[in-house]
Design a protein around this motif. Structure first.
Motif, PDB file in Angstrom:
ATOM      1  N   ALA A 156       0.831  -1.210   0.000  1.00 26.14           N
ATOM      2  CA  ALA A 156       0.000   0.000   0.000  1.00 26.14           C
ATOM      3  C   ALA A 156       0.863   1.258   0.000  1.00 26.14           C
ATOM      4  N   ILE A 157       1.901   1.261   0.818  1.00 21.89           N
ATOM      5  CA  ILE A 157       2.781   2.437   0.889  1.00 21.89           C
ATOM      6  C   ILE A 157       3.557   2.590  -0.412  1.00 21.89           C
ATOM      7  N   ASN A 158       4.050   1.477  -0.955  1.00 19.70           N
ATOM      8  CA  ASN A 158       4.810   1.537  -2.210  1.00 19.70           C
ATOM      9  C   ASN A 158       3.956   2.015  -3.386  1.00 19.70           C
ATOM     10  N   SER A 159       2.639   1.821  -3.270  1.00 18.62           N
ATOM     11  CA  SER A 159       1.763   2.200  -4.380  1.00 18.62           C
ATOM     12  C   SER A 159       1.678   3.708  -4.569  1.00 18.62           C
ATOM     13  N   GLY A 160       1.921   4.472  -3.477  1.00 17.16           N
ATOM     14  CA  GLY A 160       1.812   5.924  -3.574  1.00 17.16           C
ATOM     15  C   GLY A 160       0.392   6.399  -3.760  1.00 17.16           C
ATOM     16  N   VAL A 161      -0.593   5.564  -3.372  1.00 18.35           N
ATOM     17  CA  VAL A 161      -2.005   5.886  -3.589  1.00 18.35           C
ATOM     18  C   VAL A 161      -2.712   6.034  -2.245  1.00 18.35           C
ATOM     19  N   THR A 162      -3.548   7.059  -2.114  1.00 16.02           N
ATOM     20  CA  THR A 162      -4.392   7.219  -0.929  1.00 16.02           C
ATOM     21  C   THR A 162      -5.486   6.170  -0.972  1.00 16.02           C
ATOM     22  N   GLN A 163      -5.657   5.449   0.136  1.00 18.98           N
ATOM     23  CA  GLN A 163      -6.624   4.359   0.106  1.00 18.98           C
ATOM     24  C   GLN A 163      -7.252   4.098   1.470  1.00 18.98           C
ATOM     25  N   VAL A 164      -8.461   3.520   1.420  1.00 20.43           N
ATOM     26  CA  VAL A 164      -9.159   3.050   2.616  1.00 20.43           C
ATOM     27  C   VAL A 164      -9.205   1.539   2.509  1.00 20.43           C
ATOM     28  N   ARG A 165      -8.766   0.833   3.569  1.00 16.46           N
ATOM     29  CA  ARG A 165      -8.698  -0.618   3.482  1.00 16.46           C
ATOM     30  C   ARG A 165      -8.951  -1.270   4.832  1.00 16.46           C
ATOM     31  N   GLU A 166      -9.330  -2.534   4.797  1.00 19.73           N
ATOM     32  CA  GLU A 166      -9.456  -3.342   5.994  1.00 19.73           C
ATOM     33  C   GLU A 166      -8.140  -4.063   6.235  1.00 19.73           C
ATOM     34  N   PRO A 167      -7.798  -4.333   7.501  1.00 19.02           N
ATOM     35  CA  PRO A 167      -6.631  -5.184   7.740  1.00 19.02           C
ATOM     36  C   PRO A 167      -6.901  -6.593   7.200  1.00 19.02           C
ATOM     37  N   VAL A 168      -5.841  -7.353   6.997  1.00 18.60           N
ATOM     38  CA  VAL A 168      -5.998  -8.763   6.634  1.00 18.60           C
ATOM     39  C   VAL A 168      -6.277  -9.526   7.926  1.00 18.60           C
ATOM     40  N   TYR A 169      -7.403 -10.224   7.978  1.00 17.07           N
ATOM     41  CA  TYR A 169      -7.797 -10.929   9.198  1.00 17.07           C
ATOM     42  C   TYR A 169      -7.521 -12.430   9.094  1.00 17.07           C
ATOM     43  N   LEU A 170      -7.028 -12.985  10.198  1.00 17.98           N
ATOM     44  CA  LEU A 170      -6.862 -14.427  10.325  1.00 17.98           C
ATOM     45  C   LEU A 170      -8.188 -15.050  10.749  1.00 17.98           C
ATOM     46  N   TYR A 171      -8.866 -14.376  11.679  1.00 18.00           N
ATOM     47  CA  TYR A 171     -10.216 -14.762  12.104  1.00 18.00           C
ATOM     48  C   TYR A 171     -11.094 -13.518  12.075  1.00 18.00           C
ATOM     49  N   SER A 172     -12.353 -13.704  11.681  1.00 18.74           N
ATOM     50  CA  SER A 172     -13.282 -12.575  11.603  1.00 18.74           C
ATOM     51  C   SER A 172     -14.501 -12.843  12.471  1.00 18.74           C
ATOM     52  N   GLY A 173     -15.005 -11.792  13.113  1.00 22.69           N
ATOM     53  CA  GLY A 173     -16.255 -11.887  13.846  1.00 22.69           C
ATOM     54  C   GLY A 173     -17.426 -11.548  12.938  1.00 22.69           C
ATOM     55  N   TYR A 174     -18.626 -11.596  13.485  1.00 21.47           N
ATOM     56  CA  TYR A 174     -19.824 -11.303  12.693  1.00 21.47           C
ATOM     57  C   TYR A 174     -20.087  -9.807  12.647  1.00 21.47           C
ATOM     58  N   SER A 175     -19.664  -9.102  13.699  1.00 15.11           N
ATOM     59  CA  SER A 175     -19.847  -7.656  13.774  1.00 15.11           C
ATOM     60  C   SER A 175     -18.501  -7.033  14.122  1.00 15.11           C
ATOM     61  N   ARG A 176     -18.261  -5.808  13.650  1.00 15.12           N
ATOM     62  CA  ARG A 176     -16.989  -5.142  13.908  1.00 15.12           C
ATOM     63  C   ARG A 176     -17.252  -3.868  14.675  1.00 15.12           C
ATOM     64  N   GLY A 177     -16.460  -3.581  15.680  1.00 18.54           N
ATOM     65  CA  GLY A 177     -16.632  -2.362  16.462  1.00 18.54           C
ATOM     66  C   GLY A 177     -16.173  -2.592  17.884  1.00 18.54           C
ATOM     67  N   THR A 178     -16.350  -1.586  18.717  1.00 20.11           N
ATOM     68  CA  THR A 178     -15.936  -1.728  20.110  1.00 20.11           C
ATOM     69  C   THR A 178     -16.746  -2.822  20.801  1.00 20.11           C
ATOM     70  N   ASN A 179     -18.007  -3.017  20.372  1.00 23.11           N
ATOM     71  CA  ASN A 179     -18.809  -4.148  20.826  1.00 23.11           C
ATOM     72  C   ASN A 179     -18.956  -5.090  19.638  1.00 23.11           C
ATOM     73  N   ASP A 180     -18.058  -6.068  19.546  1.00 17.14           N
ATOM     74  CA  ASP A 180     -18.057  -6.893  18.340  1.00 17.14           C
ATOM     75  C   ASP A 180     -19.091  -8.017  18.373  1.00 17.14           C
TER      76      ASP A 180
END
Length: 305
Positions: A156-180
């Protein structure tokens, strides 16, 4: 490096050049001068000046990296790398080349993981009765894949492009936030032998249950916050000393799950203490059907006493 960079003009050198100084002294004597101010020719010149091509190349590299702002899409969080953040991850070498510092970038990804991983967290949970309990254990939650995220962030940094992205997850929950856990989940109250299935904050199933017998080793229903593992209909449940046919099978903790129990005529109360299951949550047939029709793999199942 701070939040930006500045090109500083070179300073004339102060290392004397012996031969040039002798020449100027000799000339002053020949000209019968009474004072002498040495010229710049008597000192070594800076090896690099502000208008050198090397400086221009360095500026070009810095500008390319710093154009790549990264904003992480994590509900309830304000996380990312702006121009200053990118700059803090860069190394400027003596030859003017610019590169990403692997150690500092890895530390940043570790910060993401320690801040936003929720797998196995102790959570505060507001029950259907209005009480707040602490729930630990289980396999529900989010885990950032740090190795994969380091590689993705370098890209992402090497691309030189402004971007919005999610981290790469090993495990994911059903909801995301402070109360997941969110507002869609199955709540299982072992003390009161009750199951409530909430869909977007609205209870769509509310039923008495029979859980595992806590007085037999290995049969108590495990507490914790789990992700629903699967759905199967019909299914055959097997153990060391039993084989049972059920219509609706919804496992959430290995071989422990929610299922119909047509052999039972009563649910709830204290019968689980002498006539409990091997650990599963027994529910009436029609309630099991309603849960099965609406539940999805990955949804949280919250179990507590």
């Amino acid at each position: 490096m701070d939040d930006d960079y500045t090109i500083v003009n070179e300073t004339p050198g102060n290392t004397p050049i012996r031969d040039e100084i002798i020449k100027e002294i000799q000339k002053a004597i020949d000209d019968q001068e009474t004072t002498l101010t040495l010229s710049d020719a008597c000192y070594e010149k800076p090896s690099v000046t502000a208008d050198d091509q090397q400086i221009a190349d360095t500026v070009s590299q810095l500008d390319r990296y710093m154009a790549a702002t990264v904003t992480y899409e994590i509900k309830g969080a304000d996380e990312g790398l702006d121009k200053a953040g990118i700059l803090s991850l860069l190394d400027l070498k003596k030859d003017g080349s610019v590169s990403i510092n692997d150690t500092r970038l890895t530390s940043y990804v570790q910060h993401l993981a320690s801040t936003y991983n929720t797998y196995g967290d102790v959570r505060k949970f507001k029950t259907s009765k209005g009480d707040t309990v602490k729930i630990g254990g289980g396999d529900y939650g989010w885990v950032i894949d740090q190795d994969a995220e380091v590689k993705a962030l370098i890209e992402a940094i090497n691309s030189g492009v402004t971007q919005v992205r999610e981290p790469v997850y090993l495990y994911s929950g059903y909801s995301r936030g402070t109360n997941d856990i969110g507002s869609t989940y199955v709540e299982i109250d072992l003390t009161n032998q009750r199951l409530v299935f909430y869909m977007k904050g609205t209870p769509i199933v509310d039923t008495p249950i029979v859980s595992g017998n806590p007085n037999i080793d290995g049969c108590a229903t495990p507490e914790g916050c789990y992700a629903l593992d699967a759905k199967e209909s019909p299914a055959v449940l097997t153990g060391e000393d039993y084989e049972t046919n059920v219509t609706y099978w919804m496992p959430f903790a290995g071989n422990v799950g929610i299922h119909d129990a047509t052999w039972r005529t009563e649910f709830g109360g204290n019968m689980y203490q002498w006539d409990g299951s091997h650990g599963c949550i027994n529910v009436p047939y029609d309630k099991a059907a309603a849960i099965y029709a609406n539940i999805e793999v990955g949804m949280p199942v919250v179990v507590y006493e």
